[in-house]
Design an enzyme around this catalytic site. Structure first.
Site, PDB file in Angstrom:
ATOM      1  N   ARG A  68      37.464  48.535  48.491  1.00 50.64           N
ATOM      2  CA  ARG A  68      37.762  47.941  46.302  1.00 50.64           C
ATOM      3  C   ARG A  68      37.796  49.688  45.427  1.00 50.64           C
ATOM      4  O   ARG A  68      37.402  50.546  45.751  1.00 50.64           O
ATOM      5  CB  ARG A  68      36.603  47.394  45.621  1.00 50.64           C
ATOM      6  CG  ARG A  68      36.928  46.922  43.678  1.00 50.64           C
ATOM      7  CD  ARG A  68      37.485  46.266  43.696  1.00 50.64           C
ATOM      8  NE  ARG A  68      38.065  46.246  42.466  1.00 50.64           N
ATOM      9  CZ  ARG A  68      37.560  45.329  41.775  1.00 50.64           C
ATOM     10  NH1 ARG A  68      36.862  44.125  42.133  1.00 50.64           N
ATOM     11  NH2 ARG A  68      38.424  45.203  40.190  1.00 50.64           N
ATOM     12  N   ASP A 115      31.950  39.289  40.834  1.00 53.52           N
ATOM     13  CA  ASP A 115      31.301  38.970  39.254  1.00 53.52           C
ATOM     14  C   ASP A 115      30.182  38.160  38.709  1.00 53.52           C
ATOM     15  O   ASP A 115      30.181  37.494  39.757  1.00 53.52           O
ATOM     16  CB  ASP A 115      32.867  38.680  38.928  1.00 53.52           C
ATOM     17  CG  ASP A 115      34.153  39.211  38.779  1.00 53.52           C
ATOM     18  OD1 ASP A 115      33.608  41.192  38.599  1.00 53.52           O
ATOM     19  OD2 ASP A 115      34.593  38.282  37.846  1.00 53.52           O
ATOM     20  N   ASP A 150      36.031  41.494  45.186  1.00 54.24           N
ATOM     21  CA  ASP A 150      35.649  41.473  43.893  1.00 54.24           C
ATOM     22  C   ASP A 150      34.969  40.900  43.433  1.00 54.24           C
ATOM     23  O   ASP A 150      34.551  39.162  44.003  1.00 54.24           O
ATOM     24  CB  ASP A 150      36.861  41.266  42.958  1.00 54.24           C
ATOM     25  CG  ASP A 150      36.430  41.199  41.383  1.00 54.24           C
ATOM     26  OD1 ASP A 150      35.598  42.355  40.383  1.00 54.24           O
ATOM     27  OD2 ASP A 150      36.929  40.362  40.163  1.00 54.24           O
ATOM     28  N   ARG A 193      42.978  43.529  45.662  1.00 52.29           N
ATOM     29  CA  ARG A 193      41.805  44.366  45.712  1.00 52.29           C
ATOM     30  C   ARG A 193      41.162  43.251  47.279  1.00 52.29           C
ATOM     31  O   ARG A 193      41.814  42.680  48.050  1.00 52.29           O
ATOM     32  CB  ARG A 193      41.047  44.012  44.301  1.00 52.29           C
ATOM     33  CG  ARG A 193      40.310  42.246  44.817  1.00 52.29           C
ATOM     34  CD  ARG A 193      40.221  42.017  42.638  1.00 52.29           C
ATOM     35  NE  ARG A 193      41.350  42.455  41.412  1.00 52.29           N
ATOM     36  CZ  ARG A 193      40.800  42.222  40.939  1.00 52.29           C
ATOM     37  NH1 ARG A 193      39.774  41.293  40.198  1.00 52.29           N
ATOM     38  NH2 ARG A 193      41.805  42.153  39.693  1.00 52.29           N
TER      39      ARG A 193
END
Length: 171
Positions: free
Chosen positions: A90, A104, A102, A99
């Site tokens: 990343r 989150d 990711d 990307r």
């Protein structure tokens, strides 16, 4: 005789993983394995194919929601998942860009955290079908601690109209 009364808290963390570069399915599986090393994987959604969101990324994403129990605190956990992203290639060059991975944090227990580097619940949960679709698969009745609505209600009311569907591998 000494008695240790220190009790370690176990936190329930809800994550969304996603990427749109490279071998997306393999990278998603590798990310899930790496994240699982930070605690106990409790539940996982199916893998979803989702349109790129935000008008910057070009390729479609694969996304998956995970529910994990961890003894780490939120900032330490955040640093660990950022390292996992970095280890997976990343690069944070363009917001909402393409990307490899990711990760989150969407929810942390039922907590509300407002720090410069970490906002929980994730401020965009209710506005992103690529998040709500996988969450519907694993936690449809989870109540958003700020909005007071279930994931199911948020999905039905979501202003985002992008396509989100269960990923089917081509043979």
């Amino acid at each position: 005789m000494k008695i240790n009364l220190k009790v370690e808290m176990v936190h329930e963390v809800v994550l969304i993983l996603g990427g749109n570069q490279g071998d997306r399915k393999r990278l998603l599986e590798n990310a899930k394995t790496a994240v699982s090393s930070l605690g106990n994987l409790v539940a996982e959604s199916q893998i979803f194919a989702t349109e790129a969101w935000g008008g910057v990324a070009k390729e479609a994403f694969l996304n998956q929601a995970l529910v994990l129990e961890t003894k780490l605190g939120p900032l330490r956990f955040l640093k660990q998942i950022q390292q996992i992203e970095k280890n997976m290639g990343r690069k944070r060059l363009v917001k909402w860009g393409d990307r490899t991975m990711d990760i989150d944090i969407l929810f942390w227990d039922n907590a509300m955290i407002d720090l410069p580097e970490l906002k929980i619940p994730h401020p965009e949960v209710a506005n992103r079908r690529f998040v709500l679709g996988p969450l519907m698969d694993v936690l449809p009745d989870l109540v958003h601690p700020v909005l007071g609505k279930t994931i199911r209600q948020l999905f039905e009311e979501c202003p985002d109209t992008s396509n989100v569907s269960v990923f089917k591998e081509s043979v």
